[in-house]
Design a protein around this motif. Structure first.
Motif, mmCIF file in Angstrom:
data_model
loop_
_atom_site.group_PDB
_atom_site.id
_atom_site.type_symbol
_atom_site.label_atom_id
_atom_site.label_comp_id
_atom_site.label_asym_id
_atom_site.label_seq_id
_atom_site.Cartn_x
_atom_site.Cartn_y
_atom_site.Cartn_z
ATOM 1 N N PRO A 95 1.260 -1.246 0.004
ATOM 2 C CA PRO A 95 -0.030 -0.125 -0.050
ATOM 3 C C PRO A 95 0.778 1.312 0.036
ATOM 4 O O PRO A 95 2.278 1.308 0.783
ATOM 5 N N VAL A 96 0.544 2.512 -0.466
ATOM 6 C CA VAL A 96 1.257 3.317 -0.811
ATOM 7 C C VAL A 96 0.078 4.437 -0.776
ATOM 8 O O VAL A 96 -0.716 5.016 -1.175
ATOM 9 N N VAL A 97 1.044 5.326 0.668
ATOM 10 C CA VAL A 97 -0.194 6.788 0.948
ATOM 11 C C VAL A 97 0.787 8.075 0.771
ATOM 12 O O VAL A 97 2.091 8.112 0.172
ATOM 13 N N MET A 98 0.228 8.750 0.125
ATOM 14 C CA MET A 98 0.772 9.738 -0.883
ATOM 15 C C MET A 98 0.631 10.770 0.000
ATOM 16 O O MET A 98 -0.825 11.400 0.310
ATOM 17 N N ARG A 117 -4.205 6.112 -1.422
ATOM 18 C CA ARG A 117 -4.386 6.801 -0.948
ATOM 19 C C ARG A 117 -3.824 8.281 -0.662
ATOM 20 O O ARG A 117 -2.622 8.379 -0.897
ATOM 21 N N ARG A 118 -4.485 8.881 -1.135
ATOM 22 C CA ARG A 118 -4.275 10.956 -1.658
ATOM 23 C C ARG A 118 -4.425 11.576 -0.050
ATOM 24 O O ARG A 118 -5.792 12.142 -0.072
ATOM 25 N N ILE A 119 -3.820 12.359 0.143
ATOM 26 C CA ILE A 119 -4.636 12.746 1.496
ATOM 27 C C ILE A 119 -3.125 14.550 1.202
ATOM 28 O O ILE A 119 -1.838 14.602 1.100
ATOM 29 N N GLY A 174 -11.768 14.315 -7.436
ATOM 30 C CA GLY A 174 -11.092 13.220 -7.342
ATOM 31 C C GLY A 174 -9.674 13.041 -7.331
ATOM 32 O O GLY A 174 -9.220 12.239 -6.904
ATOM 33 N N TRP A 175 -8.383 14.710 -7.103
ATOM 34 C CA TRP A 175 -7.201 14.420 -7.361
ATOM 35 C C TRP A 175 -7.263 13.878 -5.459
ATOM 36 O O TRP A 175 -5.774 13.110 -5.468
ATOM 37 N N LEU A 176 -7.699 14.194 -4.859
ATOM 38 C CA LEU A 176 -7.725 13.927 -3.368
ATOM 39 C C LEU A 176 -8.145 13.225 -2.954
ATOM 40 O O LEU A 176 -9.630 13.113 -2.852
ATOM 41 N N ASP A 177 -7.883 12.419 -1.955
ATOM 42 C CA ASP A 177 -8.961 11.797 -1.054
ATOM 43 C C ASP A 177 -9.614 12.737 -0.123
ATOM 44 O O ASP A 177 -10.347 12.199 0.550
#
Length: 234
Positions: A95-98, A117-119, A174-177
């Motif tokens: 898993p990769v979180v940005m 996931r993108r924070i 939708g670019w970020l979560d």
């Protein structure tokens, strides 16, 4: 490993930080350093998830303009190699979180889009694909990543009309979560990564790779001819 990319193991989570002291441009040195960091994470059996973070106020401004303007072959090579790094992140079994720590422009936003996931953070920041306004066609790998992430109603607005978004609108399309305060970003990203790390492997990794296979195969099949057709680098 170059100091523009650093690596820290925090229990089961590897935190990869990008910081060139400026705009976090994606240069040839960045490609090499990011590849080495990903190698390190994949080889360490103790690592179960990744966080990729930028410097305060800057996630990444995209591909290095000095290289992009130095000539067609250098520009194509940089974009091709950078795209391959992004595809590697997109299909990574872990898993990769940005942790999108500020401005994320062009290739920088595309890298963020490769996270599971993108924070992002609240504040006066811009996120978007600005290629068309800079008289550059958008490569296939870029608009396919946008297609994968965005609300379909925002696809042409973002890719074709080069709309730049503030964090709230980037979240909306939708670019970020999710968004957090700047000072809470790294802790939030690590917590998110720790949660994802509890999902069973290899089920997570295999499902992630099969889910994204059509995008990955299409990008890899078209990237050489697509970039060759562009006038790049002056």
């Amino acid at each position: 490993m170059s100091e523009i990319v650093t690596y820290e193991a925090r229990g089961a989570v590897a935190v990869i930080r990008m910081d060139d002291g400026r705009a976090n441009a994606m240069s040839n040195a960045w490609i090499e350093a990011m590849g080495a960091a990903l190698d390190r994470a994949e080889k360490d059996a103790a690592i179960k998830a990744l966080v990729i973070a930028g410097r305060p106020g800057r996630f990444s401004a995209g591909f290095d303009l000095k290289v992009m303007m130095s000539g067609p072959e250098a520009a194509r090579s940089l974009v091709r190699d950078g795209a391959h790094v992004m595809m590697r992140v997109l299909e990574l079994r872990l898993p990769v979180v940005m942790a999108a720590s500020g401005h994320a422009i062009a290739g920088g936003l595309l890298l963020a889009a490769c996270g599971d996931r993108r924070i992002g953070i609240t504040g006066d920041f811009k996120l978007g694909l600005n290629e068309v306004t800079n008289a550059l066609p958008v490569p296939i790998f870029a608009h396919e990543l946008a297609r994968y992430r965005l609300d379909p109603r925002a696809l042409e607005e973002s890719v074709l009309r080069a709309t730049m978004y503030g964090p709230e609108d980037a979240l909306r399309v939708g670019w970020l979560d999710r968004l957090v305060a700047p000072e809470a970003l790294e802790a939030a990203a690590v917590t998110e990564a720790e949660t994802l790390a509890t999902l069973p492997q290899p089920a997570y990794g295999k499902t992630k790779q099969s889910l994204r296979r059509p995008l990955l195969e299409y990008v890899r099949a078209t990237i050489e001819s697509n970039l060759e057709s562009f006038k790049m680098g002056g």
